[in-house]
Design an enzyme around this catalytic site. Structure first.
Site, PDB file in Angstrom:
ATOM      1  N   CYS A 115     -79.492  11.237 -54.526  1.00 25.70           N
ATOM      2  CA  CYS A 115     -78.762  10.164 -55.204  1.00 25.70           C
ATOM      3  C   CYS A 115     -77.458   9.976 -54.452  1.00 25.70           C
ATOM      4  O   CYS A 115     -77.012  10.887 -53.744  1.00 25.70           O
ATOM      5  CB  CYS A 115     -78.374  10.561 -56.618  1.00 25.70           C
ATOM      6  SG  CYS A 115     -79.764  10.850 -57.722  1.00 25.70           S
ATOM      7  N   ARG A 133     -73.977   4.071 -58.820  1.00 24.76           N
ATOM      8  CA  ARG A 133     -74.783   5.085 -58.134  1.00 24.76           C
ATOM      9  C   ARG A 133     -76.167   4.525 -57.818  1.00 24.76           C
ATOM     10  O   ARG A 133     -76.586   3.523 -58.371  1.00 24.76           O
ATOM     11  CB  ARG A 133     -74.929   6.296 -59.040  1.00 24.76           C
ATOM     12  CG  ARG A 133     -75.662   6.007 -60.344  1.00 24.76           C
ATOM     13  CD  ARG A 133     -76.882   6.831 -60.688  1.00 24.76           C
ATOM     14  NE  ARG A 133     -77.118   8.101 -60.174  1.00 24.76           N
ATOM     15  CZ  ARG A 133     -77.048   9.254 -60.861  1.00 24.76           C
ATOM     16  NH1 ARG A 133     -76.698   9.243 -62.130  1.00 24.76           N
ATOM     17  NH2 ARG A 133     -77.352  10.388 -60.289  1.00 24.76           N
ATOM     18  N   ASN A 158     -78.003  15.587 -58.388  1.00 22.94           N
ATOM     19  CA  ASN A 158     -78.627  16.881 -58.131  1.00 22.94           C
ATOM     20  C   ASN A 158     -77.764  17.753 -57.216  1.00 22.94           C
ATOM     21  O   ASN A 158     -77.162  17.253 -56.260  1.00 22.94           O
ATOM     22  CB  ASN A 158     -79.975  16.680 -57.440  1.00 22.94           C
ATOM     23  CG  ASN A 158     -81.121  16.922 -58.397  1.00 22.94           C
ATOM     24  OD1 ASN A 158     -80.912  17.041 -59.599  1.00 22.94           O
ATOM     25  ND2 ASN A 158     -82.322  17.003 -57.862  1.00 22.94           N
TER      26      ASN A 158
HETATM   27  C1  LIG Z   1     -83.250  14.116 -61.296  1.00 24.31           C
HETATM   28  C2  LIG Z   1     -81.866  13.484 -61.394  1.00 24.31           C
HETATM   29  C3  LIG Z   1     -81.132  13.681 -60.096  1.00 24.31           C
HETATM   30  C4  LIG Z   1     -81.719  12.824 -59.018  1.00 24.31           C
HETATM   31  C5  LIG Z   1     -81.358  13.383 -57.689  1.00 24.31           C
HETATM   32  O1  LIG Z   1     -80.215  13.682 -57.382  1.00 24.31           O
HETATM   33  N1  LIG Z   1     -82.387  13.552 -56.882  1.00 24.31           N
HETATM   34  C6  LIG Z   1     -82.243  14.169 -55.592  1.00 24.31           C
HETATM   35  C7  LIG Z   1     -83.218  15.273 -55.360  1.00 24.31           C
HETATM   36  S1  LIG Z   1     -82.534  16.350 -54.189  1.00 24.31           S
HETATM   37  O2  LIG Z   1     -81.158  16.644 -54.468  1.00 24.31           O
HETATM   38  O3  LIG Z   1     -82.686  15.695 -52.887  1.00 24.31           O
HETATM   39  O4  LIG Z   1     -83.359  17.565 -54.286  1.00 24.31           O
HETATM   40  C8  LIG Z   1     -81.024  14.030 -62.543  1.00 24.31           C
HETATM   41  C9  LIG Z   1     -79.685  13.272 -62.638  1.00 24.31           C
HETATM   42  C10 LIG Z   1     -79.288  13.301 -64.130  1.00 24.31           C
HETATM   43  C11 LIG Z   1     -80.313  14.218 -64.774  1.00 24.31           C
HETATM   44  C12 LIG Z   1     -80.530  14.120 -66.303  1.00 24.31           C
HETATM   45  C13 LIG Z   1     -79.204  14.375 -67.010  1.00 24.31           C
HETATM   46  C14 LIG Z   1     -79.389  14.356 -68.537  1.00 24.31           C
HETATM   47  C15 LIG Z   1     -80.455  15.384 -68.978  1.00 24.31           C
HETATM   48  C16 LIG Z   1     -79.945  16.790 -68.793  1.00 24.31           C
HETATM   49  C17 LIG Z   1     -80.947  17.801 -69.334  1.00 24.31           C
HETATM   50  O5  LIG Z   1     -80.452  19.080 -69.136  1.00 24.31           O
HETATM   51  C18 LIG Z   1     -82.252  17.643 -68.579  1.00 24.31           C
HETATM   52  C19 LIG Z   1     -82.805  16.255 -68.702  1.00 24.31           C
HETATM   53  C20 LIG Z   1     -81.800  15.155 -68.252  1.00 24.31           C
HETATM   54  C21 LIG Z   1     -82.410  13.823 -68.744  1.00 24.31           C
HETATM   55  C22 LIG Z   1     -81.572  15.165 -66.728  1.00 24.31           C
HETATM   56  C23 LIG Z   1     -82.886  14.952 -65.932  1.00 24.31           C
HETATM   57  C24 LIG Z   1     -82.639  14.963 -64.399  1.00 24.31           C
HETATM   58  O6  LIG Z   1     -82.263  16.237 -63.962  1.00 24.31           O
HETATM   59  C25 LIG Z   1     -81.573  13.931 -63.981  1.00 24.31           C
HETATM   60  C26 LIG Z   1     -82.152  12.547 -64.262  1.00 24.31           C
END
Ligand SMILES: C[C@H](CCC(=O)NCCS(=O)(=O)O)[C@H]1CC[C@H]2[C@@H]3CC[C@@H]4C[C@H](O)CC[C@]4(C)[C@H]3C[C@H](O)[C@]12C
Length: 333
Positions: A2, A16, A79
């Site tokens: 992200c 974002r 993340n």
């Molecule tokens: C996956 C996303 C990050 C995307 C990212 O950065 N992808 C790079 C991959 S990489 O870095 O290249 O490996 C993140 C960002 C925000 C997060 C939510 C935050 C609220 C809530 C918190 C709870 O505890 C768990 C569930 C919950 C819905 C979360 C799910 C998931 O974790 C979300 C969507």
């Protein structure tokens, strides 16, 4: 992966990209001032600033990924795999679960400066939301119109970095990301001059050669440099439309196209949504992978003194204007 960024023209903008291989059915959510945020280890936040952002709704509880409050303070979680460390609740601290962090800060603080005071007392804990939603490993950007900071809960504790570029991606930790910009200090929007050798007649043969060497790949470290370069050199008009348009161009520099980032499970990471919130006016603009038309939700069209979050599913599917249609009102392609 992200990428988050801030932008200032007349108003302050915060947004974002959300890049992933699947979505959680996220929606644009306006949480009014009197929604009671139940907290796991603290008293509920009963009266707080209103906020707008993207969240996954569980019943009427918004799990925010990113949001902006009515004072113009914005926060986004990205993340931070393998680096984020949350603790157990401790006596004498504000014990805040990772999923409560955005409402805790945006509900109570008008500025980054005010947030620094709350952050001094916080203990980010690993309490999970539910079986279905285990704790995510995240780090955060927090910004108002005057400054931005990055917050990282790691093994040694809570690191708070000034973020002079107003940009955040994923790994590695923020101090390393920022330091790497030194490697690119020669990049320029202007054409290069030959410093290679006086004995050679080197000259630009194309426009845009001043930024040769700007990393073009999709790694987090490369996206950091690319979006920082794009943002720091960005020039736009100050109107709402010019600013929003420019903001989407800045984040467009790091957009992920399906096919270019294949994961071990055979899925592809894509830019699921891109957002741009006018933090001064509480308007949340977004596009999705398959909807390039900008859609907006205006916080001030909701009852901000209400008690229940209002949510809007993301509008999907391209909206194409067929310019030479016989009947310009409606013709589907
Ligand atoms: C996956 C996303 C990050 C995307 C990212 O950065 N992808 C790079 C991959 S990489 O870095 O290249 O490996 C993140 C960002 C925000 C997060 C939510 C935050 C609220 C809530 C918190 C709870 O505890 C768990 C569930 C919950 C819905 C979360 C799910 C998931 O974790 C979300 C969507």
């Amino acid at each position: 992966m992200c990428t988050a960024a801030t932008y200032r023209s007349q108003d302050f903008y915060f947004g974002r990209t959300f890049d992933y291989e699947f979505n959680y059915g996220e929606e644009v959510v306006v949480t009014p001032r009197n929604y009671s945020f139940q907290l796991r280890h603290q008293n509920a936040l009963t009266e707080h600033y209103a906020m707008i952002g993207i969240a996954h709704m569980v019943g009427d509880y918004p799990l925010y990924y990113d949001a902006v409050n009515e004072k113009g303070l914005g926060m986004a979680g990205l993340n931070f795999a393998g680096n984020a460390v949350y603790r157990k609740p401790r006596e004498g601290r504000d014990n805040i679960a990772q999923f409560e962090f955005i409402p805790w800060i945006l509900g109570q603080c008008a500025t980054v400066q005010e947030a620094r005071t709350l952050l001094a007392h916080i203990n980010l804990v690993d309490t999970r939301f539910s079986e279905q939603f285990p704790t995510s490993q995240l780090h955060w950007i927090l910004a108002d119109r005057d400054e931005a900071i990055t917050i990282e809960a790691v093994g040694e504790g809570l690191n708070i970095y000034d973020n002079p570029v107003g940009v955040l991606t994923n790994n590695p930790p923020f101090d390393k990301q920022l330091f790497r910009l030194n490697d690119y200090s020669y990049l320029s929007p202007d054409q290069p001059v030959n410093r290679f050798s006086e004995q050679l007649q080197l000259q630009p043969y194309s426009r845009g050669m001043g930024a040769m060497g700007l990393p073009g790949d999709l790694s987090s470290a490369s996206r950091f440099v690319r979006v920082a370069f794009t943002k720091m050199n960005s020039v736009s008009g100050t109107s709402e439309s010019e600013s929003v348009s420019q903001f989407f161009h800045i984040l467009g520099s790091v957009a992920q196209t399906r096919g270019c980032c294949r994961l071990e499970n055979g899925k592809y990471e894509i830019t699921i949504y891109t957002s741009c919130c006018n933090a001064d006016r509480g308007i949340y603009y977004y596009t999705t992978y398959e909807n390039h038309q900008i859609t907006a939700v205006d916080m001030y069209r909701e009852n901000l003194d209400g008690e229940i979050p209002v949510h809007y599913p993301l509008v999907q599917g391209e909206h194409i204007l067929l310019q030479n249609a016989a009947d310009t009102t409606e013709e589907k392609l």
